[in-house]
Scaffold this motif. Structure first.
Motif, PDB file in Angstrom:
ATOM      1  N   ARG A 103       0.829  -1.208   0.000  1.00 47.36           N
ATOM      2  CA  ARG A 103       0.000   0.000   0.000  1.00 47.36           C
ATOM      3  C   ARG A 103       0.861   1.256   0.000  1.00 47.36           C
ATOM      4  NH1 ARG A 103      -5.461  -1.526   0.808  1.00 47.36           N
ATOM      5  NH2 ARG A 103      -5.575  -2.233  -1.346  1.00 47.36           N
TER       6      ARG A 103
ATOM      7  N   ALA B 284       2.045   1.848  -3.297  1.00 39.13           N
ATOM      8  CA  ALA B 284       0.936   2.289  -4.155  1.00 39.13           C
ATOM      9  C   ALA B 284       0.621   3.761  -3.907  1.00 39.13           C
ATOM     10  CB  ALA B 284      -0.298   1.435  -3.892  1.00 39.13           C
TER      11      ALA B 284
ATOM     12  N   GLN C 135      -7.870   7.476  -3.202  1.00 42.13           N
ATOM     13  CA  GLN C 135      -8.650   6.818  -4.246  1.00 42.13           C
ATOM     14  C   GLN C 135      -7.740   6.099  -5.242  1.00 42.13           C
ATOM     15  OE1 GLN C 135     -11.181   9.511  -6.368  1.00 42.13           O
ATOM     16  NE2 GLN C 135     -12.482   7.869  -7.188  1.00 42.13           N
TER      17      GLN C 135
ATOM     18  N   ALA D 146      -4.918   4.952  -4.772  1.00 35.35           N
ATOM     19  CA  ALA D 146      -4.252   3.812  -4.139  1.00 35.35           C
ATOM     20  C   ALA D 146      -5.257   2.733  -3.742  1.00 35.35           C
ATOM     21  CB  ALA D 146      -3.464   4.284  -2.918  1.00 35.35           C
ATOM     22  N   GLY D 147      -6.538   2.989  -4.007  1.00 34.45           N
ATOM     23  CA  GLY D 147      -7.560   1.986  -3.732  1.00 34.45           C
ATOM     24  C   GLY D 147      -8.000   1.898  -2.286  1.00 34.45           C
ATOM     25  N   ILE D 148      -7.880   2.986  -1.543  1.00 30.93           N
ATOM     26  CA  ILE D 148      -8.356   2.996  -0.162  1.00 30.93           C
ATOM     27  C   ILE D 148      -9.089   4.310   0.092  1.00 30.93           C
ATOM     28  CG2 ILE D 148      -6.617   1.477   0.838  1.00 30.93           C
ATOM     29  CD1 ILE D 148      -4.968   3.895   1.483  1.00 30.93           C
ATOM     30  N   THR D 149      -9.616   4.472   1.292  1.00 31.01           N
ATOM     31  CA  THR D 149     -10.287   5.726   1.624  1.00 31.01           C
ATOM     32  C   THR D 149      -9.321   6.656   2.362  1.00 31.01           C
ATOM     33  OG1 THR D 149     -11.051   4.811   3.709  1.00 31.01           O
ATOM     34  CG2 THR D 149     -12.549   4.666   1.810  1.00 31.01           C
TER      35      THR D 149
ATOM     36  N   THR E  70       0.985   6.579  -6.727  1.00 29.71           N
ATOM     37  CA  THR E  70      -0.170   7.401  -7.080  1.00 29.71           C
ATOM     38  C   THR E  70       0.158   8.878  -6.920  1.00 29.71           C
ATOM     39  OG1 THR E  70      -1.634   5.650  -6.289  1.00 29.71           O
ATOM     40  CG2 THR E  70      -2.586   7.838  -6.589  1.00 29.71           C
TER      41      THR E  70
END
Lengths: 204, 204
Positions: B20, B23, B47, B49-52, B27
């Motif tokens: 993460r 990532a 967003q 990185a695919g998380i909140t 990003t």
DNA sequence: GATAAAAATCGACACTGTGTAGACTTTCTG
DNA sequence: CAGAAAGTCTACACAGTGTCGATTTTTATC
């Protein structure tokens, strides 16, 4: 007693708003000095100028606009000073004079100049203002180099390209030195002058 | 089947969080490229990185921390490359090699380097990182100048001071050129090399 | 010096982005 | 498999920004 002087239609030229505008810019400059751009809030500026945020937005549309105006005011001053350059002088003298003038400019306006440089990327209008200023300096340096015998073409080792690099050298060196002290600025100037002279082939 | 290899205590080294973190930094770098620092929001990074947002704050305490980590990652790469310098070389060759390497660095990492420079003032940690990097370069330039016969004192026309000015010249010139194109970068390099050579008295 | 237009000011509001807190879920480890 | 550690989420409180309409002050004009 304000009689009716002929050339008196100028009387009304000093609107209340003009005073405020100056107050805003002055406050902005002061705040920039001991809070920095990011920490400085629109509310701070308004308060310092003796009005509320709402009123400030009557004059400027945003914090960036305020700072842009401040930069414009300062940069205009630079241009005036630059116009008074003794263009037709012996190169060695011209270089010394230019460096001396640059030291004075940075001593007087270092803070705003640093701010302008910092915001050049973020605020396009400031970027343009600063680029234009830089171009003036580059043109001046180019002229001196050419008078000193450097070729005038567009190759990387000819006058214009060299002038550009020298300009950035001076900008950056002064930028850092002006954060420290007037003495450093003087030293920086000496170093830049030496390199400029050498690059111009004037190391007799 | 993961048997009990002796040297296997390394298995758990790739935590989910490590992925993460990478990532997030990747990003961040991407967003920096086409939105710029100011426009880029913490939500955007999360967003990408695919998380909140909330999850991102588990890794980094702020937007500045994220960018600082990105700069640190990049700058570390610079240091590695710099360590591999052929210190003991004939000055003319050393200068050419150094400039070539600098072009490569700016081609690869121009974006992050520009960001680091821009934020040096605002984010103290980035400022330190970048200053340290600059000091490495200044030391290298100083060494070359001295080997070329420039005196080693602290006066404004002696090696260390000149090296500093030359370093800023290179930084700023490349900063601008790397915003334009690879060709400009190459031209800029040639100009800087020429001035460096001249300053070192190597214009035979 | 009365008056109407223009200039200036204010306070309240909606919006966006930040950073924090607590509850919940997944993943490791013995 | 149970407890701990690591990771994630939603909701909230807060700062600063920029806009709006109402209101007051200044300025120009007769």
């Amino acid at each position: 007693m304000p009689g009716h002087h002929p050339a008196r239609s100028r009387r009304a030229a000093e609107r209340k708003g003009d005073v405020r505008e100056r107050a805003i810019l002055d406050t902005c400059e002061a705040l920039l000095a001991h809070k920095g751009y990011d920490a400085m809030t629109v509310g701070d500026i308004a308060q310092g100028a003796g009005i509320t945020r709402g009123a400030l937005y009557f004059y400027y549309g945003s914090k960036q606009e305020v700072v842009t105006a401040l930069v414009a005011r300062t940069v205009e001053h630079l241009w005036e000073r630059s116009r008074a350059t003794a263009e037709a002088d012996e190169p060695r003298r011209a270089i010394a004079a230019a460096m001396q003038r640059t030291v004075e400019l940075w001593n007087e306006h270092g803070l705003v100049m640093r701010t302008a440089i910092d915001l050049s990327l973020t605020v396009p209008e400031i970027g343009e203002l600063w680029n234009h200023t830089a171009d003036l300096f580059i043109a001046a340096i180019t002229a001196v180099l050419e008078r000193a015998g450097i070729q005038a073409g567009t190759a990387p080792d000819q006058a214009p390209a060299m002038a550009r690099a020298l300009c950035w050298m001076i900008e950056r060196t002064f930028y850092h030195a002006s954060q420290e002290s007037r003495e450093k600025l003087q030293d920086a100037s000496a170093t830049c002058e030496h390199i400029w002279l050498t690059s111009a082939g004037l190391t007799t």
